[in-house]
Design a protein around this motif. Structure first.
Motif, PDB file in Angstrom:
ATOM      1  N   ILE A  17       0.820  -1.102  -0.124  1.00 17.63           N
ATOM      2  CA  ILE A  17      -0.008   0.132   0.002  1.00 17.63           C
ATOM      3  C   ILE A  17       0.824   1.256  -0.019  1.00 17.63           C
ATOM      4  O   ILE A  17       1.928   1.482   0.658  1.00 17.63           O
ATOM      5  CB  ILE A  17      -0.858   0.003   1.016  1.00 17.63           C
ATOM      6  N   VAL A  18       0.667   2.106  -0.756  1.00 15.50           N
ATOM      7  CA  VAL A  18       1.454   3.298  -1.201  1.00 15.50           C
ATOM      8  C   VAL A  18       0.662   4.446  -0.895  1.00 15.50           C
ATOM      9  O   VAL A  18      -0.840   4.334  -1.067  1.00 15.50           O
ATOM     10  CB  VAL A  18       2.101   3.504  -2.444  1.00 15.50           C
ATOM     11  N   HIS A  19       1.139   5.756  -0.545  1.00 15.99           N
ATOM     12  CA  HIS A  19       0.044   6.964  -0.581  1.00 15.99           C
ATOM     13  C   HIS A  19       0.862   7.927  -1.580  1.00 15.99           C
ATOM     14  O   HIS A  19       2.060   7.989  -1.455  1.00 15.99           O
ATOM     15  CB  HIS A  19       0.246   7.501   0.759  1.00 15.99           C
ATOM     16  N   VAL A  66       5.456  10.703  -2.140  1.00 14.15           N
ATOM     17  CA  VAL A  66       5.146   9.316  -2.125  1.00 14.15           C
ATOM     18  C   VAL A  66       5.479   8.634  -0.723  1.00 14.15           C
ATOM     19  O   VAL A  66       6.629   8.871  -0.438  1.00 14.15           O
ATOM     20  CB  VAL A  66       5.886   8.503  -3.241  1.00 14.15           C
ATOM     21  N   SER A  67       4.680   7.886  -0.125  1.00 12.14           N
ATOM     22  CA  SER A  67       5.040   7.366   1.065  1.00 12.14           C
ATOM     23  C   SER A  67       5.248   5.778   0.756  1.00 12.14           C
ATOM     24  O   SER A  67       4.122   5.164   0.138  1.00 12.14           O
ATOM     25  CB  SER A  67       3.996   7.546   2.169  1.00 12.14           C
ATOM     26  N   ILE A  68       6.077   5.027   0.717  1.00 13.27           N
ATOM     27  CA  ILE A  68       6.173   3.798   0.423  1.00 13.27           C
ATOM     28  C   ILE A  68       7.362   2.961   1.477  1.00 13.27           C
ATOM     29  O   ILE A  68       8.406   3.763   1.704  1.00 13.27           O
ATOM     30  CB  ILE A  68       6.742   3.567  -0.831  1.00 13.27           C
ATOM     31  N   GLY A  69       6.979   1.992   2.093  1.00 19.45           N
ATOM     32  CA  GLY A  69       7.810   0.937   2.875  1.00 19.45           C
ATOM     33  C   GLY A  69       8.425   1.959   3.917  1.00 19.45           C
ATOM     34  O   GLY A  69       9.665   1.852   4.514  1.00 19.45           O
ATOM     35  N   GLY A  70       7.673   2.713   4.533  1.00 16.01           N
ATOM     36  CA  GLY A  70       8.271   3.567   5.688  1.00 16.01           C
ATOM     37  C   GLY A  70       9.202   4.632   5.316  1.00 16.01           C
ATOM     38  O   GLY A  70       9.480   5.477   6.125  1.00 16.01           O
ATOM     39  N   GLU A  71       9.331   5.085   4.097  1.00 18.68           N
ATOM     40  CA  GLU A  71       9.957   6.189   3.744  1.00 18.68           C
ATOM     41  C   GLU A  71       8.758   7.086   2.924  1.00 18.68           C
ATOM     42  O   GLU A  71       8.005   6.692   2.173  1.00 18.68           O
ATOM     43  CB  GLU A  71      11.234   5.709   2.472  1.00 18.68           C
ATOM     44  N   HIS A  72       9.250   8.405   3.126  1.00 18.89           N
ATOM     45  CA  HIS A  72       8.459   9.500   2.455  1.00 18.89           C
ATOM     46  C   HIS A  72       9.504  10.047   1.301  1.00 18.89           C
ATOM     47  O   HIS A  72      10.549  10.461   1.639  1.00 18.89           O
ATOM     48  CB  HIS A  72       8.129  10.397   3.246  1.00 18.89           C
ATOM     49  N   HIS A  73       9.137  10.192   0.015  1.00 20.83           N
ATOM     50  CA  HIS A  73       9.921  10.841  -1.030  1.00 20.83           C
ATOM     51  C   HIS A  73       9.107  11.631  -1.651  1.00 20.83           C
ATOM     52  O   HIS A  73       7.835  11.721  -1.844  1.00 20.83           O
ATOM     53  CB  HIS A  73      10.235   9.727  -1.789  1.00 20.83           C
TER      54      HIS A  73
END
Lengths: 174, 502
Positions: free
Chosen positions: A62-64, A74-81
């Motif tokens: 699940i991504v945001h 983008v929020s993915i795998g506990g990282e925000h980019h």
């Protein structure tokens, strides 16, 4: 057809080849210099709001994703980019921002209030010299000259509210 | 009897106080400044009163306006939260003059505890251990150097009227003491108009351990055990837990007993926190009493099952505590992290602005105290704290793992937060081993870098999201209204149908 994206400090070329069932092959290569090509087989399924299901090489996450003024967040795998999309890079290229001399346009990194202006038009400044202090969230942030040069314009006024993009001080390289 | 509580604060703490008031069936009144009209605490309360401009003096620090708001809404009690007016005796006095119950300690105790040297003196008189040091006075350099030599370097030079690190200097040896003294006196004089200083022996690599106390107006005072808050960045706590790995039952009882004695010496009632430094040999030294509800109070609530805000309200209403020391039963372990609007990739600079996407983690043992929501613009005028994430588990490792997983799912887009930084701290071997100290971050995390493991996957998501949006927007006909949709000049939109492998 490849398009440039910027992430962090680097720029990558991205090619999307659409396949069946909503899948795509996404090829990512460094925009400059040498570097390995990365290939992903991916499907992006919006769920609602900022949420989406990203299927990547057989795994799903699940991504945001949310579009800001100048980046896709983008929020993915506990990282925000923050991913800067092609049209923003293109706009920056056209306006000359991001070019070597853009460093002299002093603008605040976050919204805040100008609490101190330390230079006047015509002043000579040295690299690293403090030019403006702004206050945000009860913390002072000092903005400094990026290189030796001459102050050509001062728009910052003490007490004024400012935001990223506002020109506070303009410095011409020596 | 309290019927309606005005919360003289904002953000997550105001929301958290409103929550307990609701449970107790009490009315709630929020107050707000110009920039906070759409803040979560305003939306959550039963009613809200506009105070004035964003500057705290015009709003959250304005006692006259707060009293007017109490009168206008019929609020019969005021909760100050933390920060703002919470430790200022004048708000407690104004409340009592206006017939409003102040939910906090009595003004005389706040007055006493507001002065570091006064409270230090009082604690020494009552046998509370303090770090070895000297009285505050107008020192000559030779006498100061002699006193410092006797204490043993390094020593801390502190302003008697001090606070916030102003007028404070670490003196490493006799060769710099003259210059350090001059600088401390100069800073103290300009900041507080009082140049008197004193020396304290510096505790090396200390742990910060504090004891929660509760005292009613009928002479009963108990403690709820400790919280360890050693993980600090620039003297700001960022991770707190209970229990502390260095505190065993014997030390807990001794610290608790001393904390209760300290609170009683100050004539304290309501909830308070007695802060200590603990050295490598587990000696503990009194630092100060915080006369308010602490940011990190939820970890104590998690391990004791006691709602501290509820107890604060009951005590303020004159009710007895209804608990004895032996009624306090602690279970499990809780760890809290603070989610600030700050950018760890850029020296933790503040990051106010609009929150584009927001999702809190869920799951067993997870609690989130938050003051924000998706679409909310975090103002630059106030503290950067957005939310607190608390994980509870049967033991420390269970709580730690839960917290790590929860941080991975805590989504805040549009502004920067340190969730990845906090996760990396929680996963550091020294943290896992419980080897904490107030210099932990300078020691282990000075060279921290933003993780990039999923960077390219983020690019994939961004590229595909841009492609998927126009179709969805076209289907709903809401392209113009949807802020998530890229403009018509997006190459993804302009290109239309793609030629494969072109």
């Amino acid at each position: 057809m490849s398009l440039n994206y910027q992430i962090g400090e680097r720029t990558v070329r991205v090619r999307v080849d659409v396949e069946v069932d909503g899948f795509a092959r996404v090829t990512i290569t460094p925009a400059e210099g040498e570097g390995a090509e990365r290939l992903f087989r991916a499907r992006y399924v919006p769920i609602g709001g900022s949420r989406a299901l990203l299927e990547l090489d057989g795994r799903q996450t699940i991504v945001h994703v949310a579009a800001g003024d100048d980046a896709q967040h983008v929020s993915i795998g506990g990282e925000h980019h923050a991913v800067v999309p092609p049209e923003v890079l293109e706009k920056r290229r056209k306006s000359g921002a991001g070019a070597a001399d853009a460093g002299g346009h002093i603008t605040p990194p976050m919204p805040g209030q100008v609490i101190k202006v330390m230079v006047q038009a015509g002043d000579l400044v040295a690299k690293g010299q403090a030019v403006v202090v702004i206050m945000a969230m009860k913390m002072e942030t000092t903005l400094c000259a990026p290189y030796d040069g001459k102050v050509t314009e001062v728009r910052a006024v003490e007490g004024a509210q400012v935001k990223p993009g506002d020109l506070l001080v303009d410095i011409e390289a020596a | 009897m309290i019927r309606k509580v005005l919360i003289a604060n904002r953000g997550e703490i105001a929301v958290r106080i409103i929550r307990t008031c609701r449970e107790l069936g009490l009315g709630t009144v929020a107050v707000y400044s110009d920039v906070d009209a759409r803040a979560l605490h305003v939306l959550e309360a039963d009613e809200a009163v506009h105070l004035g401009a964003a500057a705290p003096a015009e709003s959250y620090l304005n006692v006259a306006k707060l009293m007017d708001a109490c009168r206008a809404t019929g609020a019969d009690a005021l909760h100050p939260g933390y920060g703002f007016l919470s430790e200022r005796p004048l708000i407690a006095e104004a409340c009592s003059e206006n017939g409003v119950t102040f939910i906090g300690p009595p003004p005389h105790a706040m007055q006493l505890l507001g002065s570091k040297t006064e409270s230090r003196k009082l604690m020494m008189e009552h046998g509370v251990p303090v770090t070895p040091g000297t009285p505050a006075e107008d020192w000559t350099v030779p006498r100061l150097a002699a006193a410092a030599g006797k204490l043993g370097y390094p020593v801390l030079l502190k302003a008697a009227a001090g606070g916030g690190g102003k007028g404070m200097r670490v003196v490493f040896g006799p060769e710099t003491i003259e210059a350090d003294h001059a600088a401390a006196v100069r800073e103290a004089t300009s900041a507080f108009g009082d140049g008197t200083v004193y020396l304290e022996k510096m505790v090396m690599s200390p742990r910060h351990v504090e004891v929660q106390i509760l005292a009613d107006q009928h002479g009963r005072c108990i403690h709820l055990g400790e919280r360890e808050c050693s993980i600090q960045r620039r003297h700001q706590k960022i991770i707190e837990e209970s229990p502390s790995v260095v505190v065993d039952e014997d030390l807990r009882n001794r610290m608790g007993e001393v904390a209760v004695r300290a609170a009683q010496a100050a004539g304290y009632t309501n909830a308070g926190t007695v802060e200590f430094l603990v050295d490598a040999d587990r000696n503990f030294y009194f630092l100060e009493i915080n006369a308010r509800l602490q940011v990190e109070h939820p970890v104590t609530e998690a391990v004791t099952g006691i709602d501290l805000v509820k107890k604060q309200i009951e005590v303020a209403a004159g009710e007895p505590l209804g608990l004895t020391q032996s009624d306090v039963v602690r279970r499990g372990h809780a760890i809290e992290v603070r989610i600030y609007a700050e950018d760890p990739a850029h020296d933790f600079r503040p990051s106010p602005g609009k929150i584009l996407a927001y999702e809190e983690p869920q799951g067993p043992g997870i609690r989130v105290d938050s003051g924000v929501y998706a679409g909310y613009t975090v103002p630059f005028e106030y503290d950067p704290i957005l939310a607190k994430l608390i994980a509870f588990g049967d033991d420390r490792e269970t709580a730690r793992r839960r917290l790590v997983k929860a941080l991975d799912r805590f989504t805040v887009l549009g502004i920067a937060t340190p969730t990845a930084y906090l996760r990396d701290i929680l996963n550091h071997p020294a943290f896992v081993a419980g080897e904490l100290a107030t210099d932990f971050l300078t020691k282990h995390f000075a060279a921290w870098k933003q993780p990039t493991a999923h960077e390219l996957e983020a690019v994939v998501a961004a590229a595909l999201a841009a492609r998927s949006r126009p179709a969805r927007a076209a289907a709903t006909g809401s392209a113009a209204a949807d802020p998530n949709v890229l403009g018509p000049d997006s190459p993804w939109n302009r290109l239309g149908a793609w030629t494969l492998n072109s």
